[in-house]
Design a protein around this motif. Sequence first.
Motif, PDB file in Angstrom:
ATOM      1  N   ARG A 110      24.526  37.057  27.384  1.00 54.47           N
ATOM      2  CA  ARG A 110      23.782  36.782  28.484  1.00 54.47           C
ATOM      3  C   ARG A 110      22.467  35.969  28.212  1.00 54.47           C
ATOM      4  NH1 ARG A 110      22.877  41.863  30.757  1.00 54.47           N
ATOM      5  NH2 ARG A 110      24.574  41.485  32.495  1.00 54.47           N
ATOM      6  N   GLU A 114      21.924  32.059  29.571  1.00 56.76           N
ATOM      7  CA  GLU A 114      20.333  31.813  30.431  1.00 56.76           C
ATOM      8  C   GLU A 114      19.699  30.656  29.620  1.00 56.76           C
ATOM      9  OE1 GLU A 114      19.994  32.876  33.110  1.00 56.76           O
ATOM     10  OE2 GLU A 114      20.939  34.833  33.668  1.00 56.76           O
ATOM     11  N   LEU A 117      21.677  27.339  30.669  1.00 56.18           N
ATOM     12  CA  LEU A 117      21.543  27.077  31.851  1.00 56.18           C
ATOM     13  C   LEU A 117      20.158  26.410  32.051  1.00 56.18           C
ATOM     14  CD1 LEU A 117      22.854  30.294  33.780  1.00 56.18           C
ATOM     15  CD2 LEU A 117      23.728  27.773  33.531  1.00 56.18           C
ATOM     16  N   TYR A 124      25.312  27.235  36.777  1.00 59.77           N
ATOM     17  CA  TYR A 124      26.549  27.515  36.133  1.00 59.77           C
ATOM     18  C   TYR A 124      26.995  26.675  35.208  1.00 59.77           C
ATOM     19  CZ  TYR A 124      28.934  24.101  39.220  1.00 59.77           C
ATOM     20  OH  TYR A 124      29.326  22.834  39.740  1.00 59.77           O
ATOM     21  N   LYS A 171      27.488  32.947  36.469  1.00 57.63           N
ATOM     22  CA  LYS A 171      26.878  32.063  35.486  1.00 57.63           C
ATOM     23  C   LYS A 171      27.698  31.224  34.689  1.00 57.63           C
ATOM     24  CE  LYS A 171      22.840  34.389  36.037  1.00 57.63           C
ATOM     25  NZ  LYS A 171      21.824  33.844  36.363  1.00 57.63           N
TER      26      LYS A 171
END
Length: 345
Positions: A110, A114, A117, A124, A171
């Motif tokens: 994660r 992040e 991104l 996404y 995501k």
Amino acid sequence: MKTSRLGGSTLEVSAICLGTMTFGQQNSESDAHAQLDRALAAGVNFIDTAEMYPVPPRAATCGRTEEIVGTWLARQARDRIVVASKAAGPGRSLNWIRSGCLDFDLASLRAGVEGSLRRLRTDYIDLYQLHWPARNQPMFGQWQFDPARECAATPIGETVAALATLIDAGKIRQYGLSNEHPWGVIEFLRQAREQGVPPPVSLQNAYNLLNRVYESSLAEVCYRENVALLPYSPLAFGTLSGKYLTDPQARGRISEFPGFGQRYAKENVVRAVTAYVELARANGLTPSQLALAFVYSRWFVASTIIGATSLAQLEENLAALSVELSPEVLGEIDAIHLRYTNPAP
């Protein structure tokens, strides 16, 4: 440009994917944007990057490639571009990435997503790939499995569940593997089936005239399980251009970054490259055209990842897509391959 469905996903990708690992090291931001613009104009809709890029990886430049792609992506119609990135894995000295926590568990993945991104300036990632396996296995020029090198690693089942969570959160759209071997691909597929969650849709492995290892076992696995191959290094870090035959210090990644091309320093590489260069010239082709056209023509290739440090190189890579190798030339390629089988696995 021809497009194809990426494995069992809904992603439609162009036959050529623009690799970006030179952006921020060998290419400036303006150079990179010029390449991206030219590729898009030629019909390329698929861009591949990674959180650890550019290469060679350094703390000072880490993430710069994604940032450069991000400033370009912000000016595009997002739904026209298929963006792939990769999460660095454990086992390598990259302590500056995610504070050194490179496990493939939910918290670490994660954090990786992040960060990507944010740098890519998007909501996404279309295809999120595990850059290399967390477990012990040969890769990046190694060719023998060694049980003595066993190490702790996030269980594949836990990684599959984490990637499914990121898909559910919006995501990432799909996920893929990279630098994998048959057991790993099969285990990811098995775990996905048992958990009732999405499976990997792609595999990004090295594949070129000097390294056709994929054809033996992985080709069957991926064919039967609908996992698309995204071959990288179709020119073997420029080795298959033939430039290092006449000038071992010719400009390129291998000469500029000592130790970076260990995969191509093996004994039979020069002999094999010499044979392929002679074959290309005997048939009115440049060595690069022969090498690229071969990879482009393989039935199991969904999209070939190309890299360039200049627009001239990019143009040659794009133009090779229109080169059709005759059955006679393909037969001669196989004959060379049987003489010098996989000299750079």
